[in-house]
Design an enzyme around this catalytic site. Structure first.
Site, mmCIF file in Angstrom:
data_model
loop_
_atom_site.group_PDB
_atom_site.id
_atom_site.type_symbol
_atom_site.label_atom_id
_atom_site.label_comp_id
_atom_site.label_asym_id
_atom_site.label_seq_id
_atom_site.Cartn_x
_atom_site.Cartn_y
_atom_site.Cartn_z
ATOM 1 N N SER A 53 0.865 -0.994 -0.091
ATOM 2 C CA SER A 53 -0.174 -0.037 0.003
ATOM 3 C C SER A 53 0.781 1.283 -0.021
ATOM 4 O O SER A 53 0.264 2.372 -0.259
ATOM 5 C CB SER A 53 -0.830 0.162 1.327
ATOM 6 O OG SER A 53 -0.246 -0.157 2.373
ATOM 7 N N TYR A 54 2.040 1.214 0.225
ATOM 8 C CA TYR A 54 2.996 2.355 0.180
ATOM 9 C C TYR A 54 3.070 2.809 -1.223
ATOM 10 O O TYR A 54 3.566 2.067 -2.031
ATOM 11 C CB TYR A 54 4.029 1.966 0.762
ATOM 12 C CG TYR A 54 4.471 1.695 2.319
ATOM 13 C CD1 TYR A 54 3.375 1.609 3.011
ATOM 14 C CD2 TYR A 54 5.523 0.896 2.787
ATOM 15 C CE1 TYR A 54 3.295 1.121 4.489
ATOM 16 C CE2 TYR A 54 5.707 0.733 4.084
ATOM 17 C CZ TYR A 54 4.607 0.736 5.073
ATOM 18 O OH TYR A 54 4.485 0.161 6.226
#
Length: 317
Positions: A53-54
């Site tokens: 998700s980064y």
């Protein structure tokens, strides 16, 4: 040469500081990220922590930016076998949750972005209590058996769900968590100490704490009477309220005293306290620039005395 530490019951040996990849593609562009990764590994570092998700929270990003940069760097340097890559599943906008199907699809997507055929350490990023542990562990076990994942781990999970997962693995002979990534630092101790730490200790899990420097507060750059907004940091806002607390000021004072006495930087002392805590194998810290790295890497060579550790423990109570 810094001695590597064994990661719980796994066969992974890791440097005493984990390099956080959350800033890659966010606070650090690709070129800067490459420079930070080069400097970290040149100093002996070998464990890079990221998540699928980064950094999806940034306008214009889709998630996976950090993994993509790490994948490009590993490919450019030809050093995949020399580094331990940890990533996570459950929070990517396109792969949200911990159903079996999602875990498998997300793992394949991470492998593509990382440009590798295996993930060394694969975390459930945030537990999803509505999904049975049988489904989660079963899917992770399949990834391990397929050779796509070497070891599994958990982050942001309750003591009860962690114990339930470990019991299932032991009972059914499935892949078993070897590590835990809790929110833990000098000004956030109840997020790990207590039942969760007890489970980790009994199970022999390695703890790799995130927010080790409390969003920059424990670097010492935020001080009473100074506006955090004036400090150059993409995370400045998160530390403002800590300046207002008596506990935060006590911790800063204790850190200053020990840092001055030992001739080291404030963040080095904060990380050394964390590294001295039961179950902790290596704290996670990120660097937006190469210049920020030395103070983080120095934790590998700093062992606090029992008196120094106790002083910080009392200050943070």
């Amino acid at each position: 040469m810094t001695t590597l530490r064994t990661l719980g019951p796994s066969d992974l040996e890791v440097f005493p500081l984990v390099l956080g990849g959350n800033v890659f593609g966010w606070g650090a562009d690709e070129a800067t990220s490459f420079a930070v990764l080069d400097a970290y590994t040149a100093a002996g570092g070998n464990l890079i922590d990221t998540a699928d998700s980064y950094s999806a929270w940034i306008e214009g990003n889709k998630g996976g930016e950090s993994e993509t940069i790490i994948g490009k760097w590993v490919t450019a340097r030809g050093n995949r076998a020399d580094v331990v890559i940890a990533t996570k599943v459950s929070q990517h906008p396109d792969f949200s949750g911990l159903t079996a199907a999602n875990i498998k699809a997300a793992a394949d997507a991470s492998l593509r972005r990382l440009n590798t055929d295996y993930i060394d350490l694969y975390y459930t990023h945030y537990d999803k209590p509505d999904v049975p542990v049988e489904e989660i562990i079963g899917a992770l076990d399949e990834l391990v058996r397929a050779g796509k994942v070497r070891h599994i781990a958990a982050s942001n999970i309750s003591a009860e769900r962690l114990q339930e997962s470990l019991d299932l693995s032991d009972r059914e002979g499935l892949a078993r968590y070897v590590a835990l990534q809790p929110h833990y630092n000098l000004v956030s101790r109840d997020t790990y100490e207590g039942p969760l730490q007890d489970v980790a200790a009994r199970a022999g899990l390695a703890a790799l704490p995130y927010y080790s420097l409390a969003a920059g507060f424990l670097t010492g750059k935020y001080r009473p009477g100074t506006s955090p907004d004036g400090v150059d940091s993409v995370r400045a806002g998160g530390a403002a309220k800590l300046l207002e607390s008596e506990r935060g000021r006590r911790v800063l004072t204790a850190l200053d005293e020990i840092a001055t006495a030992r001739g080291v930087a404030v963040p080095t002392v904060a990380l050394a306290w964390l590294a001295a805590q039961p179950t902790v194998v290596a704290p996670i810290a990120s660097a937006r620039t190469v210049e920020q790295l030395p103070a983080l890497l120095a934790v590998a060579d700093l062992t606090l005395t029992p008196a120094e550790t106790n002083h910080l423990t009392q200050a943070s109570s």
